[in-house]
Write an enzyme that holds these catalytic residues in place. Structure first.
Site, mmCIF file in Angstrom:
data_model
loop_
_atom_site.group_PDB
_atom_site.id
_atom_site.type_symbol
_atom_site.label_atom_id
_atom_site.label_comp_id
_atom_site.label_asym_id
_atom_site.label_seq_id
_atom_site.Cartn_x
_atom_site.Cartn_y
_atom_site.Cartn_z
ATOM 1 N N LYS A 1 -9.946 41.226 25.242
ATOM 2 C CA LYS A 1 -9.595 39.858 25.651
ATOM 3 C C LYS A 1 -8.293 39.889 26.410
ATOM 4 O O LYS A 1 -7.341 40.528 25.973
ATOM 5 C CB LYS A 1 -9.431 38.972 24.400
ATOM 6 C CG LYS A 1 -9.175 37.504 24.728
ATOM 7 C CD LYS A 1 -10.466 36.746 24.880
ATOM 8 C CE LYS A 1 -10.265 35.365 25.503
ATOM 9 N NZ LYS A 1 -10.053 35.362 26.975
ATOM 10 N N LYS B 1 -1.207 41.420 20.637
ATOM 11 C CA LYS B 1 -1.134 39.956 20.554
ATOM 12 C C LYS B 1 -2.330 39.412 19.770
ATOM 13 O O LYS B 1 -2.182 38.576 18.878
ATOM 14 C CB LYS B 1 -1.118 39.370 21.964
ATOM 15 C CG LYS B 1 -0.814 37.896 22.035
ATOM 16 C CD LYS B 1 -0.941 37.361 23.462
ATOM 17 C CE LYS B 1 0.021 38.028 24.427
ATOM 18 N NZ LYS B 1 -0.040 37.437 25.784
ATOM 19 N N LYS C 1 -6.913 43.482 30.129
ATOM 20 C CA LYS C 1 -6.210 42.746 31.183
ATOM 21 C C LYS C 1 -6.773 43.188 32.516
ATOM 22 O O LYS C 1 -7.294 44.296 32.651
ATOM 23 C CB LYS C 1 -4.714 43.069 31.166
ATOM 24 C CG LYS C 1 -3.874 41.992 31.812
ATOM 25 C CD LYS C 1 -3.674 40.834 30.854
ATOM 26 C CE LYS C 1 -2.701 39.804 31.344
ATOM 27 N NZ LYS C 1 -2.162 39.011 30.222
ATOM 28 N N THR D 1 -0.237 27.700 25.581
ATOM 29 C CA THR D 1 0.807 28.733 25.506
ATOM 30 C C THR D 1 2.147 28.084 25.167
ATOM 31 O O THR D 1 2.848 28.516 24.238
ATOM 32 C CB THR D 1 0.893 29.521 26.829
ATOM 33 O OG1 THR D 1 -0.415 30.005 27.143
ATOM 34 C CG2 THR D 1 1.857 30.680 26.731
ATOM 35 N N ASN E 1 3.311 26.713 34.102
ATOM 36 C CA ASN E 1 2.499 26.073 33.061
ATOM 37 C C ASN E 1 3.156 26.157 31.679
ATOM 38 O O ASN E 1 3.397 25.132 31.030
ATOM 39 C CB ASN E 1 1.092 26.710 33.068
ATOM 40 C CG ASN E 1 0.229 26.203 31.928
ATOM 41 O OD1 ASN E 1 0.557 26.384 30.755
ATOM 42 N ND2 ASN E 1 -0.868 25.554 32.233
ATOM 43 N N SER F 1 -7.950 30.174 23.747
ATOM 44 C CA SER F 1 -9.060 30.858 24.433
ATOM 45 C C SER F 1 -10.128 31.258 23.420
ATOM 46 O O SER F 1 -11.333 31.153 23.682
ATOM 47 C CB SER F 1 -8.575 32.129 25.141
ATOM 48 O OG SER F 1 -8.073 31.834 26.417
HETATM 49 N N1 GLU Z 1 -3.049 35.567 30.076
HETATM 50 C C1 GLU Z 1 -2.768 34.975 28.809
HETATM 51 C C2 GLU Z 1 -1.934 35.917 27.971
HETATM 52 O O1 GLU Z 1 -1.253 36.768 28.478
HETATM 53 C C3 GLU Z 1 -4.021 34.445 28.114
HETATM 54 C C4 GLU Z 1 -5.056 35.459 27.780
HETATM 55 C C5 GLU Z 1 -6.346 34.856 27.243
HETATM 56 O O2 GLU Z 1 -6.396 33.644 27.053
HETATM 57 O O3 GLU Z 1 -7.278 35.617 27.037
HETATM 58 O O4 GLU Z 1 -1.890 35.809 26.770
#
Ligand code: GLU
Length: 418
Positions: free
Chosen positions: A68, A92, A104, A188, A219, A346
């Site tokens: 993810k 995370k 990623k 976030t 954001n 998410s």
């Molecule tokens: N890009 C965001 C992060 O760095 C969200 C990742 C997601 O929602 O999967 O956490």
């Protein structure tokens, strides 16, 4: 620089291993990305020419669940950066207790230099290139720097065309009308805000006397600022790529957002114009880095005057800076915890897509708050008990969860036992 980011990331793993029950073989396993895909994307530009872009997708670890993590469009995207970001996502998702691994992706591009049609062609080309390795049970992308709900919609549509099945759960951060979740847009900033309230409760801070500076007014930074202001905190400084603005009396956040939208930068607001370096060293109570990597370093960490740093950006603090900040008594709520609200919602979006049942925004907020409060306090308690930085505690907590998953399939000790 790009490989340095990943090397920096691994330093955090080594520190965490000292405070975790993980077996050495698990730590060794987590030093390597499981899968790394590089793709070249040739698209037709509006003037008829063909241009080739480089893209990446990294699935760092998928032991706890599908990979993810977001997709970044930026001229500075590199293989090393994508690998580091995927590593951070792994930890995370584990620290937030989500049933996911980490991934990623990114494309080396300045999206502002493309027309909307070019952007759509590029986004669809990227999804075509990574489609063989993504899917609701394999790898679920999302937005990151300079990608948004419309781009997620194109990618979901492209994946659905390829598979012949409408598959909203292949990607999160979609528009609400196409299966997005209510409350994903501010998740976030909101997750970081709930954690700041917990920190304030533990420390006995008075909101009206607590000042905040926010580096990066996108954001995450804007939503954090709005929520903090509504709870009585004073936002005294903010910055964007053009510079920063400081007013000790505090800003009205909506007015500041309006100035940025209409005039292109917060620096046009009434106040003292400062640089993106100066904002980090202001005499404030809480500093919120909400932009890019490597902002607090060995060179400036000694000048930070804030009592607490809440990392809404990914990787804003280097390992050198960590040591200085800890020694000076500055509490750093680390990125993998502080900005985990985005991936948490998410996860809620993915659950809603798989169930075909959609939640009211109040339920999203409540479920997010529960998780943020619980994980924040677990990490904060562990850090206090061991007298270690919250970052090390967060990594150790995540590593314990990763180890549980890895090691429930056996370790050297288990296999070699008679
Ligand atoms: N890009 C965001 C992060 O760095 C969200 C990742 C997601 O929602 O999967 O956490």
């Amino acid at each position: 620089m790009s490989t340095d980011i990943f090397a920096e990331a691994l330093k955090r793993l080594d520190l965490a291993a000292e405070h975790s029950k993980a077996a050495p073989e698990t730590v060794e396993r987590l030093r390597h990305a499981r899968r790394f895909l590089e793709v070249s994307l040739s698209i037709r530009m509006d003037d008829g020419s063909l241009r080739t872009f480089t893209g990446y997708r990294c699935q760092y670890d998928d032991t706890r669940g599908p990979a993810k993590g977001g997709i970044r469009y930026h001229p500075d995207v590199s293989a090393g950066e994508v690998r580091a970001l995927a590593f951070w996502m792994t930890f995370k998702c584990a620290v937030a207790g989500l049933p996911y691994g980490g991934g990623k992706g990114g494309i080396i591009v300045d999206p502002r230099s493309l027309s909307r049609l070019e952007l759509e062609r590029l986004s669809r080309a990227y999804m075509r290139a990574i489609a063989p390795i993504v899917g609701p049970e394999q790898d679920v992308p999302a937005p990151d720097v300079y990608t948004n709900a419309t781009i997620m919609a194109w990618m979901m549509d492209e994946y659905s065309l390829i598979t012949g099945r409408r598959t909203p759960a292949v990607i999160t951060g979609k528009p609400i009308a196409l299966g997005g979740s209510l409350g994903r847009d501010d998740a976030t900033g909101r997750g970081g805000f709930y954690q700041m309230l917990e920190l304030a409760r533990r420390r006995g801070w008075d909101a009206g006397k607590t000042t905040i500076a926010i580096q990066g007014f996108g954001n995450a930074g804007q939503h954090f600022a709005k929520l903090a202001e509504a709870s009585g905190y004073r936002i005294v400084a903010a910055s964007d790529s053009k510079g920063g603005i400081y007013n000790p009396e505090g800003f009205t956040v909506d007015a500041l957002i309006d100035v940025k939208d209409r005039q292109g930068s917060v620096t046009k607001a009434v106040g003292k114009v400062i640089s993106n370096a100066e904002i980090l060293e202001l005499d404030v109570d809480v500093l919120v880095p909400a932009a890019l990597e490597n902002q607090l370093t060995g060179a400036n960490a000694a000048n930070v005057k804030a009592k607490a740093v809440i990392e809404l950006a990914n990787g804003p603090t280097t390992a050198d800076a960590d040591a200085v900040l800890h020694q000076r008594g500055v509490t750093v709520v680390p990125d993998i915890l502080a900005n985990s609200g985005g991936v948490t919602v998410s996860y809620f979006e993915w659950c809603q897509n798989l169930a075909g049942w959609y939640w009211p925004v109040e339920l999203v907020h409540e479920r997010l708050r529960e998780r943020m409060v619980a994980e924040f306090n677990t990490v904060a308690d562990f850090a206090e008990q061991r007298k270690i930085p919250m970052r090390t505690a967060a990594y150790a907590h995540a590593l314990d969860r990763l180890a549980e998953a890895h090691e429930s399939m056996g370790t050297k000790e288990w296999f070699s036992a008679r």
